[in-house]
Motif scaffolding. Structure first.
Motif, mmCIF file in Angstrom:
data_model
loop_
_atom_site.group_PDB
_atom_site.id
_atom_site.type_symbol
_atom_site.label_atom_id
_atom_site.label_comp_id
_atom_site.label_asym_id
_atom_site.label_seq_id
_atom_site.Cartn_x
_atom_site.Cartn_y
_atom_site.Cartn_z
ATOM 1 N N GLY A 36 2.633 -6.928 -14.970
ATOM 2 C CA GLY A 36 3.048 -7.621 -16.181
ATOM 3 C C GLY A 36 1.991 -7.541 -17.269
ATOM 4 O O GLY A 36 2.309 -7.422 -18.446
ATOM 5 N N MET A 37 0.730 -7.577 -16.871
ATOM 6 C CA MET A 37 -0.351 -7.523 -17.850
ATOM 7 C C MET A 37 -0.593 -6.103 -18.349
ATOM 8 O O MET A 37 -0.826 -5.891 -19.526
ATOM 9 N N LEU A 38 -0.542 -5.135 -17.443
ATOM 10 C CA LEU A 38 -0.939 -3.769 -17.793
ATOM 11 C C LEU A 38 0.228 -2.871 -18.199
ATOM 12 O O LEU A 38 0.017 -1.827 -18.804
ATOM 13 N N LYS A 39 1.435 -3.261 -17.825
ATOM 14 C CA LYS A 39 2.624 -2.462 -18.141
ATOM 15 C C LYS A 39 2.547 -1.042 -17.565
ATOM 16 O O LYS A 39 3.103 -0.108 -18.116
ATOM 17 N N ASN A 40 1.821 -0.894 -16.477
ATOM 18 C CA ASN A 40 1.670 0.403 -15.838
ATOM 19 C C ASN A 40 1.510 0.155 -14.346
ATOM 20 O O ASN A 40 0.519 -0.433 -13.918
ATOM 21 N N HIS A 41 2.476 0.631 -13.561
ATOM 22 C CA HIS A 41 2.492 0.320 -12.132
ATOM 23 C C HIS A 41 1.287 0.929 -11.401
ATOM 24 O O HIS A 41 0.702 0.278 -10.536
ATOM 25 N N ALA A 42 0.919 2.145 -11.750
ATOM 26 C CA ALA A 42 -0.217 2.789 -11.078
ATOM 27 C C ALA A 42 -1.511 2.018 -11.348
ATOM 28 O O ALA A 42 -2.309 1.782 -10.426
ATOM 29 N N ASP A 43 -1.724 1.603 -12.605
ATOM 30 C CA ASP A 43 -2.903 0.803 -12.927
ATOM 31 C C ASP A 43 -2.854 -0.543 -12.214
ATOM 32 O O ASP A 43 -3.873 -1.038 -11.728
ATOM 33 N N ALA A 44 -1.673 -1.127 -12.132
ATOM 34 C CA ALA A 44 -1.512 -2.416 -11.452
ATOM 35 C C ALA A 44 -1.856 -2.292 -9.970
ATOM 36 O O ALA A 44 -2.479 -3.194 -9.398
ATOM 37 N N GLU A 45 -1.456 -1.197 -9.352
ATOM 38 C CA GLU A 45 -1.805 -0.984 -7.944
ATOM 39 C C GLU A 45 -3.315 -0.864 -7.771
ATOM 40 O O GLU A 45 -3.877 -1.416 -6.821
ATOM 41 N N ASP A 46 -3.968 -0.151 -8.692
ATOM 42 C CA ASP A 46 -5.428 -0.042 -8.645
ATOM 43 C C ASP A 46 -6.066 -1.423 -8.730
ATOM 44 O O ASP A 46 -6.959 -1.758 -7.950
ATOM 45 N N VAL A 47 -5.590 -2.219 -9.674
ATOM 46 C CA VAL A 47 -6.139 -3.565 -9.863
ATOM 47 C C VAL A 47 -5.905 -4.420 -8.613
ATOM 48 O O VAL A 47 -6.806 -5.112 -8.149
#
Length: 181
Positions: A36-47
């Motif tokens: 929700g914060m990053l609007k990017n699933h790959a980045d969200a998985e990294d986080v």
């Protein structure tokens, strides 16, 4: 799924099964928050992976934690902020903006208001450029839809559509936050 105090104590001692249980309970929440914060699933998985890596590294401190939800949310929030900063996203300095808090608010309320403001600013900074500009002109500079349309050389209906989409994005992030905690 309920998380018992003994699970945290086992995790603090390095029990892999306890860590797996905590991961199983919280991973989806952390991933949704980061997405929700990053609007990017790959980045969200990294986080999300970084959050649980940090949790593992700080596991000895878990016995002193009273609310694991809040602790993991704080790690997730800080990790997202660090991730955004490292990716050179736009950062908004909150130290000059006191519009959300008043001197009557307690320090905790002021921090929560700043966190909310930061969450909204991060959501806005991840919007498409035209929507972001329209939102900022409307909400931060107080321009009317007609003034924005004239300034940007677009139709008033376009301004209204972008504002509706911007507000929808912000509402969705706030709903996600409420669902998480």
């Amino acid at each position: 799924m309920e998380l018992r105090r003994t699970t945290l104590e086992k995790l603090a001692l390095g029990d892999h099964e306890a860590f797996h249980l905590v991961f199983k309970i919280f991973y989806a929440k952390v991933l949704r928050f980061a997405s929700g914060m990053l609007k990017n699933h790959a980045d969200a998985e990294d986080v999300a992976q970084i959050v649980f890596f940090k949790l593992w590294l700080k596991r000895e401190k878990l016995t002193a934690i009273k609310n694991l939800d809040t602790y993991i949310y704080t790690i997730a929030k800080n990790t997202v902020l660090n991730y955004i900063t490292s990716r050179k996203y736009t950062y908004v300095d909150l130290s000059e903006n006191h519009a959300l808090s008043s001197p009557k608010d307690s320090p905790i309320e002021q921090i929560e208001a700043q966190d909310l403001k930061l969450l909204i600013d991060m959501t806005v900074s991840n919007m498409p450029p035209q929507r972001q500009k329209i939102y900022r002109l409307s909400r931060e500079q107080g321009l009317t839809n007609e003034e924005i349309a004239n300034q940007m050389g677009v139709k008033k209906k376009t301004v209204e559509n972008h504002l509706n989409l911007a507000l929808r994005d912000i509402r969705n992030i706030l709903k996600l936050l409420i669902l998480l905690f």
